[in-house]
Design an enzyme around this catalytic site. Structure first.
Site, PDB file in Angstrom:
ATOM      1  N   HIS A  94       0.809  -1.227   0.000  1.00 39.73           N
ATOM      2  CA  HIS A  94       0.000   0.000   0.000  1.00 39.73           C
ATOM      3  C   HIS A  94       0.836   1.267   0.000  1.00 39.73           C
ATOM      4  O   HIS A  94       0.274   2.356   0.141  1.00 39.73           O
ATOM      5  CB  HIS A  94      -0.922   0.050   1.221  1.00 39.73           C
ATOM      6  CG  HIS A  94      -1.945  -1.039   1.262  1.00 39.73           C
ATOM      7  ND1 HIS A  94      -3.227  -0.883   0.776  1.00 39.73           N
ATOM      8  CD2 HIS A  94      -1.879  -2.297   1.733  1.00 39.73           C
ATOM      9  CE1 HIS A  94      -3.907  -2.004   0.958  1.00 39.73           C
ATOM     10  NE2 HIS A  94      -3.100  -2.886   1.537  1.00 39.73           N
TER      11      HIS A  94
ATOM     12  N   LYS B 195      -8.907  13.590   4.749  1.00 41.01           N
ATOM     13  CA  LYS B 195      -7.995  12.436   4.739  1.00 41.01           C
ATOM     14  C   LYS B 195      -6.979  12.660   5.832  1.00 41.01           C
ATOM     15  O   LYS B 195      -6.950  13.735   6.438  1.00 41.01           O
ATOM     16  CB  LYS B 195      -7.302  12.326   3.382  1.00 41.01           C
ATOM     17  CG  LYS B 195      -6.662  13.658   2.929  1.00 41.01           C
ATOM     18  CD  LYS B 195      -6.021  13.567   1.557  1.00 41.01           C
ATOM     19  CE  LYS B 195      -6.977  13.653   0.402  1.00 41.01           C
ATOM     20  NZ  LYS B 195      -7.101  12.434  -0.373  1.00 41.01           N
ATOM     21  N   ARG B 196      -6.136  11.655   6.125  1.00 40.66           N
ATOM     22  CA  ARG B 196      -5.069  11.863   7.096  1.00 40.66           C
ATOM     23  C   ARG B 196      -4.199  13.049   6.682  1.00 40.66           C
ATOM     24  O   ARG B 196      -4.055  13.342   5.505  1.00 40.66           O
ATOM     25  CB  ARG B 196      -4.216  10.594   7.222  1.00 40.66           C
ATOM     26  CG  ARG B 196      -4.918   9.474   7.975  1.00 40.66           C
ATOM     27  CD  ARG B 196      -5.223   9.861   9.415  1.00 40.66           C
ATOM     28  NE  ARG B 196      -4.016   9.936  10.210  1.00 40.66           N
ATOM     29  CZ  ARG B 196      -3.606   9.021  11.077  1.00 40.66           C
ATOM     30  NH1 ARG B 196      -4.349   7.949  11.289  1.00 40.66           N
ATOM     31  NH2 ARG B 196      -2.500   9.167  11.741  1.00 40.66           N
TER      32      ARG B 196
ATOM     33  N   LYS C 257       0.300  14.382   1.000  1.00 39.53           N
ATOM     34  CA  LYS C 257      -1.076  14.641   0.555  1.00 39.53           C
ATOM     35  C   LYS C 257      -1.306  16.132   0.269  1.00 39.53           C
ATOM     36  O   LYS C 257      -2.311  16.516  -0.308  1.00 39.53           O
ATOM     37  CB  LYS C 257      -2.075  14.125   1.586  1.00 39.53           C
ATOM     38  CG  LYS C 257      -2.036  12.594   1.756  1.00 39.53           C
ATOM     39  CD  LYS C 257      -3.013  12.124   2.835  1.00 39.53           C
ATOM     40  CE  LYS C 257      -2.890  10.646   3.171  1.00 39.53           C
ATOM     41  NZ  LYS C 257      -3.528   9.760   2.163  1.00 39.53           N
TER      42      LYS C 257
ATOM     43  N   THR D   8      -8.898   6.190  -1.841  1.00 41.18           N
ATOM     44  CA  THR D   8     -10.231   5.621  -1.986  1.00 41.18           C
ATOM     45  C   THR D   8     -11.287   6.694  -1.711  1.00 41.18           C
ATOM     46  O   THR D   8     -12.413   6.602  -2.206  1.00 41.18           O
ATOM     47  CB  THR D   8     -10.447   4.422  -1.037  1.00 41.18           C
ATOM     48  OG1 THR D   8      -9.964   4.774   0.267  1.00 41.18           O
ATOM     49  CG2 THR D   8      -9.724   3.185  -1.529  1.00 41.18           C
TER      50      THR D   8
ATOM     51  N   LYS E 165     -15.032   7.622  -3.460  1.00 37.34           N
ATOM     52  CA  LYS E 165     -16.281   7.911  -2.737  1.00 37.34           C
ATOM     53  C   LYS E 165     -16.867   9.237  -3.192  1.00 37.34           C
ATOM     54  O   LYS E 165     -18.078   9.355  -3.440  1.00 37.34           O
ATOM     55  CB  LYS E 165     -16.006   7.962  -1.221  1.00 37.34           C
ATOM     56  CG  LYS E 165     -15.651   6.596  -0.637  1.00 37.34           C
ATOM     57  CD  LYS E 165     -14.930   6.692   0.710  1.00 37.34           C
ATOM     58  CE  LYS E 165     -14.217   5.366   0.979  1.00 37.34           C
ATOM     59  NZ  LYS E 165     -13.261   5.420   2.102  1.00 37.34           N
TER      60      LYS E 165
HETATM   61  C1  26Q Z   1       3.316   0.626  10.306  1.00 39.19           C
HETATM   62  C2  26Q Z   1       4.207   0.240  11.291  1.00 39.19           C
HETATM   63  C3  26Q Z   1       3.980   0.584  12.612  1.00 39.19           C
HETATM   64  C4  26Q Z   1       2.861   1.325  12.947  1.00 39.19           C
HETATM   65  C5  26Q Z   1       1.969   1.711  11.956  1.00 39.19           C
HETATM   66  C6  26Q Z   1       2.211   1.365  10.640  1.00 39.19           C
HETATM   67  C7  26Q Z   1       1.256   1.776   9.597  1.00 39.19           C
HETATM   68  C8  26Q Z   1      -0.100   1.851   9.883  1.00 39.19           C
HETATM   69  C9  26Q Z   1      -0.999   2.227   8.909  1.00 39.19           C
HETATM   70  C10 26Q Z   1       1.666   2.068   8.306  1.00 39.19           C
HETATM   71  C11 26Q Z   1       0.762   2.434   7.330  1.00 39.19           C
HETATM   72  C12 26Q Z   1      -0.600   2.511   7.622  1.00 39.19           C
HETATM   73  C13 26Q Z   1      -1.617   2.886   6.659  1.00 39.19           C
HETATM   74  C14 26Q Z   1      -1.417   3.033   5.373  1.00 39.19           C
HETATM   75  C15 26Q Z   1      -2.501   3.409   4.471  1.00 39.19           C
HETATM   76  O1  26Q Z   1      -3.611   3.696   4.889  1.00 39.19           O
HETATM   77  N1  26Q Z   1      -2.247   3.421   3.162  1.00 39.19           N
HETATM   78  C16 26Q Z   1      -3.261   3.765   2.200  1.00 39.19           C
HETATM   79  O2  26Q Z   1      -3.854   2.565   1.747  1.00 39.19           O
HETATM   80  C17 26Q Z   1      -4.967   2.831   0.915  1.00 39.19           C
HETATM   81  C18 26Q Z   1      -5.611   1.521   0.565  1.00 39.19           C
HETATM   82  O3  26Q Z   1      -4.840   0.833  -0.364  1.00 39.19           O
HETATM   83  C19 26Q Z   1      -4.555   3.618  -0.311  1.00 39.19           C
HETATM   84  O4  26Q Z   1      -5.708   3.965  -1.024  1.00 39.19           O
HETATM   85  C20 26Q Z   1      -3.789   4.875   0.087  1.00 39.19           C
HETATM   86  O5  26Q Z   1      -3.277   5.512  -1.072  1.00 39.19           O
HETATM   87  C21 26Q Z   1      -2.668   4.532   1.028  1.00 39.19           C
HETATM   88  O6  26Q Z   1      -2.036   5.702   1.493  1.00 39.19           O
END
Ligand code: 26Q
Length: 828
Positions: A374, A564-565, A570, A672, A676
């Protein structure tokens, strides 16, 4: 009948506690069931029940219905079918009630049954807390996929962690984000079944007892053992005929009290271990797109991976008797690398516990696992220090070294030199010996996928270039999707009704039929009806905005949203910088015909992400000045909505006119939210990044506002250097805006507040703000011009809705089912 009579009647209609009238789908059966739950399970009578009591009673009644289809479908896979196991550290589900009754086809009955009890369904829906077991896109994708798998009747389990505290609650105080603990379980969770008899031991630390052959079975004596307890939530598919399971694990100390310590009189000390143990499922890590690198996070990952594997291997053995057939009966999908340690746990269980020969075990593992990537951002790629792994998971570390030795030998055989070997190795030796979880996932899986066409190309050509060369053909693309049930049918019932009246109801099950709307895109009557639905949503949202921020917005304005975050890539900063430029332009020429705009921002920043928090504060400070400037009035309003979550998204998405998808090209894997918003008819202003590219391909370039550098142009620019002082100096508008912000015009009480942010952006412009600024401003001018031509605007909006059908998560899941999992799947 008054409420007292109703309660009396209910009591007499209800057999004592237990046996309830059958659920035959009638209003009467539902009414009796809800009343029974209220009285015997919640312990309240209708007269004194609060809206929350009614919500809980309704949820229990609905869960009964969901449970029936759950049991009938359970045995289905025995007929030869394969099960899918979706392993994810995150499931960002949101509220469950409307989804469940909607998919059961019971919304009308539940509404009427409650009405007969004097209760409005809409008043109790809001009593349900969001299940916020995720950060953002990745977690929400897992939730949409679970719903689609049930809808497509694919036998599936979601495996994750039952965090006691989901993603923090965000409050904004004078522009500063403060995080408060989230407590979704405070009043219990009516959807889950606690399985007190389903638990597994999970070990940590200790020693390995070996034998000479390194690939032969070894023993592991952990010095700490924790129990993983199962909690099951039914996930009902559309039509209510199939229900899958979301199984979340909670950590409990194997020994709740250390008796020896207790008996020595240290009563509090006897609990210490327990607190440490149970911390594992206490809280979701709030960092998206950055790796925490913390021991507790690794413990979480292994805890849930091990429990899930023990569970699914046990199920397979009970049903089929031998693990040899595992790849035919199970497909395990890893949602990013977060559960990747499961690959090693599988090898350990096969080799050490089930005594399967190494090569055979590796084949079984590889054929069973697949992995979705991702992100490409280096800071988000997980790596774990070898020393930490050795201490926490000594046997797993040995297995990783063994797997790596064989991997290195295979690469040497294919002619890899030292430089290439260093790049391919599972262990990064340059940054203090760390295990690369992405490489491990690639090697351990037969299929690897990205989440949009561009992203998958970049996964192949950049992230896993070397791995792709020695293991070609593993990487494919599976563009993300969203569940239309939640994001159109339920979030936007007004528009959905209009679409059903116009097109018939075929699009509800087969979203590609939304295409039929294109024939109406130029019809004034339908344009007017479409616009009226939007306005109604904006009016409702305006009330919420006023409630939560105090800002009064005119629903007739163009509603421009970036939700979004908060992350530098972004580029919320680009958006607010453009807003300042726009503000200056209004002040310079207030008499011009300005398009009234509301710029809405919402999103959480990772608690430790200082830059992201500065950006939130800047938005807040700019909003303060702009919103209170009498010269500006309704020409521009800026709003920061606190605590963005799934439920707030459901309010914002149907109301938005303009969707900001403005990431630096090559950095947003898919997005995503873009889907939406476009599905609900918002027009996109965006870069050629992630799924924006495919959205453009579907809606047509004339129905989207594209700007900025492409991913390859960004790469070329970056190679030349990231200092943008020169570019800023050459750009009078941008330099004046930067100067205004940096000199404290928006922070008079602390003039240097944004000095660092602005200086940093110029000297290290990794996100290409300066390079894309002019093109963004020009795209915003095209947006204004289109808004001033309502016929054009609403035509564009309707064509977006008409052409977004492909972005359904049903389509995504069909693609996974056909080409990765190889499970049979329903066609629309
Ligand atoms: C990793 C290690 C330790 C703690 C937290 C994490 C961590 C947690 C969440 C790393 C990444 C995330 C989230 C990533 C994320 O939301 N990515 C998004 O995924 C979506 C679904 O595929 C995409 O549409 C987005 O582009 C992408 O940013």
């Amino acid at each position: 009948m008054d409420l007292h009579d109703l309660a009396w009647k209910a009591k007499h209609e209800q057999p004592e506690g237990g046996s309830l009238p059958p659920l035959d789908g009638s209003v009467e059966a539902m009414r009796l069931r809800i009343l029974g739950k209220l009285i015997y399970q919640v312990g309240r009578e209708p007269r004194t029940a609060s809206p929350r009591d009614w919500f809980v009673a309704t949820a229990y009644a609905v869960r009964d219905t969901a449970t029936s289809s759950w049991f009938t479908e359970r045995g289905a896979p025995a007929a030869g079918g394969k099960r899918v196991y979706y392993l994810s550290l995150e499931f960002l589900i949101g509220r469950v009630l409307m989804d469940t009754i909607g998919n059961l086809g019971l919304t009308g009955q539940v509404r009427e049954a409650l009405l007969q009890c004097g209760v409005d369904l809409d008043d109790i829906v809001v009593e349900e807390p969001d299940a916020a077991l995720g950060n953002g896109g990745l977690g929400r994708l897992a939730a949409c996929f679970m719903e689609s798998m049930s809808t497509l009747k694919i036998p599936a389990y979601g495996y994750g962690i039952r965090y006691e505290h989901g993603l923090f609650r965000q409050v904004i105080e004078k522009g500063l984000q403060r995080e408060l603990p989230e407590t979704w379980l405070a009043h219990g969770n009516p959807w889950e079944f606690a399985r007190a008899d389903t638990f597994y031991p999970v070990g940590f630390g200790g020693t390995v007892v070996g034998e000479p052959d390194p690939t032969g079975p070894h023993g592991w004596v952990p010095d700490e053992t924790i129990h993983a307890f199962a909690y099951d939530t039914p996930v009902v598919g559309a039509g209510g005929q199939h229900t899958n399971t979301l199984r979340l694990w909670a950590a409990r100390a194997a020994e709740p009290l250390q008796l020896d310590t207790f008996n020595r009189g240290d009563h509090v000390g006897a609990l210490r271990e327990r607190v440490k143990t149970e911390a594992i499922s206490r809280v979701l890590y709030p960092g998206d797109e950055s790796s925490a690198g913390q021991e507790l996070r690794l413990r979480q990952e292994y805890f849930f991976a091990s429990a899930s594997l023990q569970d699914l291997l046990g199920r397979h053995l009970a049903e089929f008797g031998s693990l040899e057939t595992l790849p035919d009966k199970a497909a395990i999908q890893l949602n990013d690398t977060h559960p990747a340690i499961a690959i090693i746990e599988m090898m350990r269980l096969l080799v050490d516990v089930h005594r399967i020969a190494w090569d055979r075990a590796w084949t079984i593992t590889n054929e069973t696992f697949s992995y979705t990537n991702h992100t490409l951002l280096p800071e988000a790629l997980e790596t774990w220090p070898v020393a930490l792994m050795e201490r926490l998971l000594p046997r797993h570390m040995q297995l990783i070294f063994l797997i790596n030795m064989r991997h290195m030998q295979a690469a040497r055989d294919k002619g890899a030199d030292h430089r290439v070997l260093a790049e391919l190795s599972l262990v990064d030796e340059l940054h203090g010996r760390r295990v690369r979880m992405g490489h491990l996932s690639f090697l351990g899986c037969h299929a690897i996928n990205g989440v949009s066409a561009l992203h998958s190309d970049l996964v192949r050509s950049r992230l896993f270039k070397g791995m792709d060369q020695i293991y070609p053909g593993r990487i494919s693309n599976k563009t993300n999707g969203i569940t239309f049930r939640r994001w159109l049918h339920r979030a936007n019932p007004g528009l959905t009704r209009l679409l059903v009246e116009t097109l018939g109801d075929g699009f509800l099950a087969d979203p590609v039929q939304l295409e039929k709307l294109a024939a109406y895109a130029d019809k004034p009557a339908l344009q007017a009806a479409f616009a009226a639905e939007r306005l109604a949503c904006k009016q409702r949202l305006a009330v919420i905005i006023k409630d939560r921020t105090g800002v009064v917005v005119d629903p007739a304005s163009l509603l421009d949203v970036q939700v979004k975050r908060i992350h530098e890539y972004k580029r919320q900063l680009l958006n607010i910088v453009q807003a300042v430029a726009h503000y200056r332009a209004i002040l310079a020429d207030p008499g011009r015909q300005w398009v009234p705009r509301v710029k809405l921002f919402a999103g959480k920043a990772a608690p430790g992400y200082v830059r992201a928090k500065e950006i939130i504060r800047l938005v807040h400070d700019v909003a303060q000045m702009v919103n209170n400037d009498p010269v500006v009035g309704d020409r521009l309003k800026i709003v920061y909505m606190p605590n963005y979550n799934v439920s707030l998204a459901e309010q914002i998405v149907p109301a938005a006119d303009l969707s900001e998808q403005i990431s630096t090209a090559g950095m947003e894997a898919s997005g995503t939210g873009n889907m939406k918003l476009a599905l609900n008819g918002a027009l996109t202003i965006g870069t050629l990044d992630g799924a924006n590219i495919e959205i453009r391909d579907f809606v047509g370039p004339e129905n989207i506002f594209i700007f900025g550098l492409t991913a390859s142009e960004v790469a070329a620019q970056s190679a030349l250097g990231l200092d943008s002082h020169h570019a800023v100096r050459a750009n009078p508008v941008l330099s004046q805006v930067f100067e205004m912000i940096a000199s404290g015009a928006f922070s008079p009480d602390e003039p240097h507040r944004y000095r660092n942010l602005i200086d940093g952006t110029q000297s290290y412009d990794r996100f290409m703000l300066a390079a894309d600024f002019d093109s963004y401003v020009a795209a915003q001018a095209r947006v204004d011009a289109a808004w001033l031509d309502p016929q054009l605007w609403w035509r564009m909006a309707m064509l977006n809705t008409a052409r977004l059908g492909w972005f359904s998560s049903d389509r995504s899941i069909r693609e996974y089912a056909e080409s990765i999992w190889r499970v049979p799947v329903l066609q629309p």
